[in-house]
Design a protein around this motif. Structure first.
Motif, PDB file in Angstrom:
ATOM      1  N   TRP A  13      52.730  39.683  52.353  1.00 44.71           N
ATOM      2  CA  TRP A  13      51.655  38.759  52.748  1.00 44.71           C
ATOM      3  C   TRP A  13      52.234  37.514  53.431  1.00 44.71           C
ATOM      4  O   TRP A  13      51.630  36.955  54.329  1.00 44.71           O
ATOM      5  CB  TRP A  13      50.845  38.324  51.527  1.00 44.71           C
ATOM      6  CG  TRP A  13      49.880  39.346  51.020  1.00 44.71           C
ATOM      7  CD1 TRP A  13      49.489  40.514  51.631  1.00 44.71           C
ATOM      8  CD2 TRP A  13      49.155  39.280  49.786  1.00 44.71           C
ATOM      9  NE1 TRP A  13      48.575  41.180  50.833  1.00 44.71           N
ATOM     10  CE2 TRP A  13      48.354  40.445  49.706  1.00 44.71           C
ATOM     11  CE3 TRP A  13      49.099  38.365  48.739  1.00 44.71           C
ATOM     12  CZ2 TRP A  13      47.503  40.702  48.640  1.00 44.71           C
ATOM     13  CZ3 TRP A  13      48.245  38.609  47.663  1.00 44.71           C
ATOM     14  CH2 TRP A  13      47.464  39.767  47.607  1.00 44.71           C
ATOM     15  N   HIS A  68      38.660  36.760  43.581  1.00 43.71           N
ATOM     16  CA  HIS A  68      40.077  36.405  43.492  1.00 43.71           C
ATOM     17  C   HIS A  68      40.374  35.724  42.155  1.00 43.71           C
ATOM     18  O   HIS A  68      39.476  35.228  41.485  1.00 43.71           O
ATOM     19  CB  HIS A  68      40.471  35.469  44.640  1.00 43.71           C
ATOM     20  CG  HIS A  68      40.327  36.099  45.984  1.00 43.71           C
ATOM     21  ND1 HIS A  68      41.275  36.945  46.512  1.00 43.71           N
ATOM     22  CD2 HIS A  68      39.323  36.022  46.902  1.00 43.71           C
ATOM     23  CE1 HIS A  68      40.868  37.368  47.703  1.00 43.71           C
ATOM     24  NE2 HIS A  68      39.689  36.819  47.960  1.00 43.71           N
ATOM     25  N   ARG A 113      42.737  34.347  48.518  1.00 47.34           N
ATOM     26  CA  ARG A 113      43.880  35.219  48.259  1.00 47.34           C
ATOM     27  C   ARG A 113      45.125  34.384  48.016  1.00 47.34           C
ATOM     28  O   ARG A 113      45.480  33.538  48.836  1.00 47.34           O
ATOM     29  CB  ARG A 113      44.110  36.136  49.465  1.00 47.34           C
ATOM     30  CG  ARG A 113      45.202  37.160  49.210  1.00 47.34           C
ATOM     31  CD  ARG A 113      45.429  38.048  50.412  1.00 47.34           C
ATOM     32  NE  ARG A 113      46.213  37.373  51.426  1.00 47.34           N
ATOM     33  CZ  ARG A 113      46.806  37.995  52.449  1.00 47.34           C
ATOM     34  NH1 ARG A 113      46.658  39.295  52.591  1.00 47.34           N
ATOM     35  NH2 ARG A 113      47.507  37.325  53.334  1.00 47.34           N
ATOM     36  N   ASP A 146      46.823  36.956  42.909  1.00 50.22           N
ATOM     37  CA  ASP A 146      46.106  38.230  43.071  1.00 50.22           C
ATOM     38  C   ASP A 146      47.080  39.406  42.991  1.00 50.22           C
ATOM     39  O   ASP A 146      46.806  40.423  42.343  1.00 50.22           O
ATOM     40  CB  ASP A 146      45.395  38.285  44.434  1.00 50.22           C
ATOM     41  CG  ASP A 146      44.127  37.440  44.480  1.00 50.22           C
ATOM     42  OD1 ASP A 146      43.711  36.919  43.423  1.00 50.22           O
ATOM     43  OD2 ASP A 146      43.568  37.287  45.575  1.00 50.22           O
ATOM     44  N   GLU A 206      39.211  46.184  46.194  1.00 50.57           N
ATOM     45  CA  GLU A 206      39.511  45.401  47.402  1.00 50.57           C
ATOM     46  C   GLU A 206      41.021  45.358  47.642  1.00 50.57           C
ATOM     47  O   GLU A 206      41.495  45.529  48.770  1.00 50.57           O
ATOM     48  CB  GLU A 206      38.943  43.980  47.213  1.00 50.57           C
ATOM     49  CG  GLU A 206      38.804  43.166  48.481  1.00 50.57           C
ATOM     50  CD  GLU A 206      37.948  43.838  49.554  1.00 50.57           C
ATOM     51  OE1 GLU A 206      38.373  43.799  50.714  1.00 50.57           O
ATOM     52  OE2 GLU A 206      36.885  44.425  49.221  1.00 50.57           O
ATOM     53  N   MET A 207      41.785  45.149  46.583  1.00 51.76           N
ATOM     54  CA  MET A 207      43.248  45.110  46.715  1.00 51.76           C
ATOM     55  C   MET A 207      43.781  46.465  47.192  1.00 51.76           C
ATOM     56  O   MET A 207      44.710  46.521  47.993  1.00 51.76           O
ATOM     57  CB  MET A 207      43.889  44.731  45.381  1.00 51.76           C
ATOM     58  CG  MET A 207      43.736  43.261  45.009  1.00 51.76           C
ATOM     59  SD  MET A 207      44.730  42.149  46.036  1.00 51.76           S
ATOM     60  CE  MET A 207      46.357  42.457  45.395  1.00 51.76           C
ATOM     61  N   ARG A 217      42.454  48.386  49.151  1.00 48.50           N
ATOM     62  CA  ARG A 217      42.174  48.549  50.589  1.00 48.50           C
ATOM     63  C   ARG A 217      43.120  47.715  51.459  1.00 48.50           C
ATOM     64  O   ARG A 217      43.164  47.900  52.663  1.00 48.50           O
ATOM     65  CB  ARG A 217      40.716  48.141  50.880  1.00 48.50           C
ATOM     66  CG  ARG A 217      39.703  49.202  50.481  1.00 48.50           C
ATOM     67  CD  ARG A 217      38.325  48.893  51.039  1.00 48.50           C
ATOM     68  NE  ARG A 217      37.621  47.922  50.221  1.00 48.50           N
ATOM     69  CZ  ARG A 217      36.834  48.222  49.200  1.00 48.50           C
ATOM     70  NH1 ARG A 217      36.626  49.468  48.880  1.00 48.50           N
ATOM     71  NH2 ARG A 217      36.238  47.278  48.502  1.00 48.50           N
ATOM     72  N   ASP A 218      43.851  46.803  50.830  1.00 50.25           N
ATOM     73  CA  ASP A 218      44.756  45.902  51.562  1.00 50.25           C
ATOM     74  C   ASP A 218      45.944  46.708  52.108  1.00 50.25           C
ATOM     75  O   ASP A 218      46.615  47.434  51.363  1.00 50.25           O
ATOM     76  CB  ASP A 218      45.243  44.813  50.599  1.00 50.25           C
ATOM     77  CG  ASP A 218      46.117  43.777  51.284  1.00 50.25           C
ATOM     78  OD1 ASP A 218      45.664  42.629  51.413  1.00 50.25           O
ATOM     79  OD2 ASP A 218      47.251  44.121  51.669  1.00 50.25           O
ATOM     80  N   GLU A 219      46.211  46.558  53.398  1.00 50.18           N
ATOM     81  CA  GLU A 219      47.253  47.369  54.044  1.00 50.18           C
ATOM     82  C   GLU A 219      48.634  47.110  53.437  1.00 50.18           C
ATOM     83  O   GLU A 219      49.414  48.038  53.209  1.00 50.18           O
ATOM     84  CB  GLU A 219      47.249  47.094  55.560  1.00 50.18           C
ATOM     85  CG  GLU A 219      48.169  47.991  56.360  1.00 50.18           C
ATOM     86  CD  GLU A 219      47.970  49.491  56.092  1.00 50.18           C
ATOM     87  OE1 GLU A 219      46.823  49.926  55.846  1.00 50.18           O
ATOM     88  OE2 GLU A 219      48.984  50.231  56.100  1.00 50.18           O
TER      89      GLU A 219
END
Ligand code: GSH
Length: 203
Positions: free
Chosen positions: A20, A148, A154, A158, A187-188, A190-192
């Motif tokens: 990130w 979050h 974010r 997280d 949701e996490m 789905r994070d690339e």
């Protein structure tokens, strides 16, 4: 920078944070209990982060905060004011001091009893269910409708919450049964960056 990790562990939070942050880093898979790794971290625990100094950095929450502060442009840490810093430290302390230890007897029950019979070992493991429910319920309230762990944005918190909450997959009550946590986890997932770290770390 080099991150030392083992699959499935809290060290993956640091890996996600490095991604990130857009940091320049490499990773090395280790066996935390090995003699060679104890040269890097005498406690025999992951994570450790080597940045070129005389010794590697240790302690997940300190490493995560360091990564966030080293890359302020990514806004992965505390907001600027004093109370915001307090809230961030409070969230990180909860994760490192309450959330993480709740799982320890589940993974290494033999360390929490002098008995060696399997029934006693299983009893220690079973005793963690209530403790873990307590901390995940608290996390659920903390996330609430915000999506979050900290102030609705974010942050490295997280990443930390995500990797440890995954451990509930082995519990009778998994993260899917806590509504806000479940939304956060999906949701996490789905994070690339998260997907890549899970794939590359094999766990
Ligand atoms: N206080 C340490 C705890 C780290 C920790 O417990 N790491 C686990 C993996 S999630 C580990 O390496 N366990 C090996 C062991 O306990 O022998 C931190 O926050 O970095």
């Amino acid at each position: 920078m080099k991150l030392y990790f083992a699959p499935g562990t809290c060290a993956l939070a640091c890996w996600i944070a490095l991604e990130w942050a857009g940091a320049d880093y490499e990773v090395e898979k280790v066996d935390p209990g090995s003699d060679s790794y104890r040269q890097i971290h005498p406690l025999g625990m992951v994570p450790a982060l080597a940045i070129g100094g005389p010794r590697a950095m240790t302690q997940a929450d300190a490493i995560l905060t360091y990564v966030a502060e080293r890359h302020p442009e990514r806004d992965l840490g505390a907001d600027p004011d004093l109370e915001a810093h307090f809230e961030f430290n409070e969230a990180m302390s909860f994760l490192t001091g309450d959330f993480h230890p709740a799982f320890w007897p589940f993974f290494r029950p033999e360390r929490f009893t002098t008995s060696e019979d399997s029934a006693s070992i299983e009893a220690v493991r079973a005793a963690t269910h209530a403790r873990v429910d307590r901390v995940v319920t608290y996390l659920d309230g903390q996330i609430g409708e915000t999506g979050h762990v900290y102030r609705g944005k974010r942050t490295v918190a997280d990443a930390y919450a995500f990797v440890m909450t995954r451990w509930t997959q082995r519990f009778p009550k998994t993260w899917r049964e806590y509504p806000h946590v479940a939304e956060f986890m999906r949701e996490m997932e789905r994070d690339e960056a998260v997907r890549q770290v899970l794939e590359r770390s094999n766990g």
